[in-house]
Design a protein around this motif. Structure first.
Motif, short mmCIF file in Angstrom:
data_model
loop_
_atom_site.label_atom_id
_atom_site.label_comp_id
_atom_site.label_asym_id
_atom_site.label_seq_id
_atom_site.Cartn_x
_atom_site.Cartn_y
_atom_site.Cartn_z
N ILE A 147 21.51 -2.21 -36.04
CA ILE A 147 20.89 -1.74 -34.80
C ILE A 147 20.29 -0.37 -35.09
N LYS A 148 19.06 -0.16 -34.69
CA LYS A 148 18.35 1.11 -34.91
C LYS A 148 18.33 1.49 -36.39
N GLY A 149 18.23 0.49 -37.25
CA GLY A 149 18.17 0.73 -38.68
C GLY A 149 19.49 1.09 -39.32
N ILE A 150 20.58 1.04 -38.56
CA ILE A 150 21.92 1.37 -39.06
C ILE A 150 22.74 0.09 -39.16
N THR A 151 23.35 -0.13 -40.32
CA THR A 151 24.10 -1.37 -40.55
C THR A 151 25.59 -1.08 -40.63
N LYS A 152 26.38 -1.82 -39.85
CA LYS A 152 27.83 -1.69 -39.84
C LYS A 152 28.46 -3.08 -39.86
N PRO A 153 29.63 -3.22 -40.53
CA PRO A 153 30.31 -4.52 -40.53
C PRO A 153 31.08 -4.73 -39.24
N ILE A 154 31.09 -5.95 -38.75
CA ILE A 154 31.92 -6.31 -37.60
C ILE A 154 32.59 -7.66 -37.88
N THR A 155 33.73 -7.87 -37.25
CA THR A 155 34.47 -9.13 -37.37
C THR A 155 34.89 -9.59 -35.98
N PHE A 156 34.77 -10.89 -35.72
CA PHE A 156 35.13 -11.40 -34.41
C PHE A 156 35.50 -12.89 -34.53
N PRO A 157 36.32 -13.39 -33.61
CA PRO A 157 36.64 -14.82 -33.59
C PRO A 157 35.53 -15.62 -32.94
N ALA A 158 35.40 -16.88 -33.34
CA ALA A 158 34.37 -17.75 -32.76
C ALA A 158 34.86 -19.19 -32.79
N ILE B 284 33.36 -23.00 -33.29
CA ILE B 284 32.18 -23.66 -33.83
C ILE B 284 32.39 -25.16 -33.80
N HIS B 285 31.48 -25.86 -33.17
CA HIS B 285 31.53 -27.32 -33.11
C HIS B 285 30.27 -27.88 -33.77
N GLN B 286 30.47 -28.69 -34.79
CA GLN B 286 29.35 -29.33 -35.47
C GLN B 286 29.40 -30.82 -35.17
N SER B 287 28.30 -31.35 -34.67
CA SER B 287 28.22 -32.76 -34.34
C SER B 287 26.86 -33.30 -34.76
N GLY B 288 26.86 -34.05 -35.85
CA GLY B 288 25.60 -34.61 -36.34
C GLY B 288 24.60 -33.55 -36.70
N ASP B 289 23.48 -33.54 -36.02
CA ASP B 289 22.41 -32.60 -36.33
C ASP B 289 22.44 -31.34 -35.48
N MET B 290 23.57 -31.09 -34.79
CA MET B 290 23.63 -29.93 -33.91
C MET B 290 24.91 -29.13 -34.14
N VAL B 291 24.78 -27.81 -34.01
CA VAL B 291 25.92 -26.89 -34.07
C VAL B 291 25.93 -26.07 -32.79
N HIS B 292 27.13 -25.94 -32.22
CA HIS B 292 27.31 -25.12 -31.01
C HIS B 292 28.38 -24.08 -31.33
N ALA B 293 28.01 -22.81 -31.34
CA ALA B 293 28.93 -21.72 -31.69
C ALA B 293 29.02 -20.74 -30.52
N ILE B 294 30.25 -20.33 -30.21
CA ILE B 294 30.48 -19.40 -29.11
C ILE B 294 31.42 -18.28 -29.59
N ALA B 295 31.05 -17.05 -29.29
CA ALA B 295 31.91 -15.88 -29.55
C ALA B 295 31.93 -15.05 -28.28
N LYS B 296 33.11 -14.86 -27.72
CA LYS B 296 33.24 -14.15 -26.45
C LYS B 296 33.87 -12.78 -26.65
N GLU B 297 33.44 -11.84 -25.82
CA GLU B 297 34.00 -10.49 -25.76
C GLU B 297 33.97 -9.79 -27.12
N VAL B 298 32.83 -9.87 -27.78
CA VAL B 298 32.63 -9.15 -29.05
C VAL B 298 32.37 -7.69 -28.71
N LYS B 299 33.25 -6.81 -29.17
CA LYS B 299 33.16 -5.39 -28.84
C LYS B 299 32.33 -4.65 -29.90
#
Length: 199
Positions: free
Chosen positions: A133-144, A146-161
């Motif tokens: 963000i704004k040219g500054i790079t920082k590492p972050i980790t969060f739970p998610a 992920i559901h993969q079904s055939g040709d589609m992937v649905h990924a959700i991550a909630k309350e990423v701080k």
């Protein structure tokens, strides 16, 4: 002797070539920007909050079988919207978020998240990546999930701080300015991310 070495080298080259062509190719899923979204929440120290959304302009997720191995997506800062206000008030806040006080969209029109590590099984995953963000790079980790079904992937991550001050967004931060009182804004903002991607 030379003929034996040449024959051996030729056989090795054939094996390497055969192996390379028989390796299963990674599956790349392109982010559907019309179905994917990022919702944001920002709070002040008095307990008030604002909510909105940020657009995703492009992205992809890479899988080896059912294992996430990489991916990235680009966030369109100019597409920030406010959902808890209406009319001129929503427009004014959105424009303020795009200004130098916050994300400085005229200079930094996009933010990028790139997956560097993913671990998990089934639908439960832990994602680590580099957020820029704004040219500054920082590492972050969060739970998610992920559901993969055939040709589609649905990924959700909630309350990423996200700590905005790590990205030089210090407007009304109590850690950098004194005497703000109830006008101070929390250093953390929250993202709820939903990604839909297809082959």
């Amino acid at each position: 002797m030379k003929r034996t070495i040449s024959s051996t080298l030729f056989s090795v080259a054939l094996l390497v070539t055969f192996y390379a062509f028989t390796l299963p190719a990674a599956d790349v899923f392109k982010v559907d920007t019309t179905k994917s979204k990022i919702a944001w929440t920002g709070r002040n120290v008095a307990g008030g909050k604002h909510t909105g959304e940020i657009g995703i302009s492009q992205g992809d997720l890479t899988f080896d079988g059912d294992k996430l191995t990489g991916g990235s997506f680009t966030i369109d800062i100019n597409a920030i919207t406010v959902t808890d206000l209406t009319g001129d008030r929503a427009a004014r806040l959105a424009n303020h978020l795009k200004s130098e006080d916050f994300f400085d969209a005229p200079k930094f029109g996009t933010a990028v998240f790139k997956v560097t590590k993913a671990g998990g099984s089934g639908s439960d995953w832990s994602i680590t990546g580099d957020l820029t963000i704004k040219g500054i790079t920082k590492p972050i980790t969060f739970p998610a999930t992920i559901h993969q079904s055939g040709d589609m992937v649905h990924a959700i991550a909630k309350e990423v701080k996200i700590d905005r001050t790590q990205f030089d967004i210090k407007y009304r931060s109590g850690n950098f300015f004194s005497g703000l009182g109830d006008r101070a804004i929390s250093d953390e903002f929250q993202l709820d991310i939903e990604i839909v991607a297809v082959k």
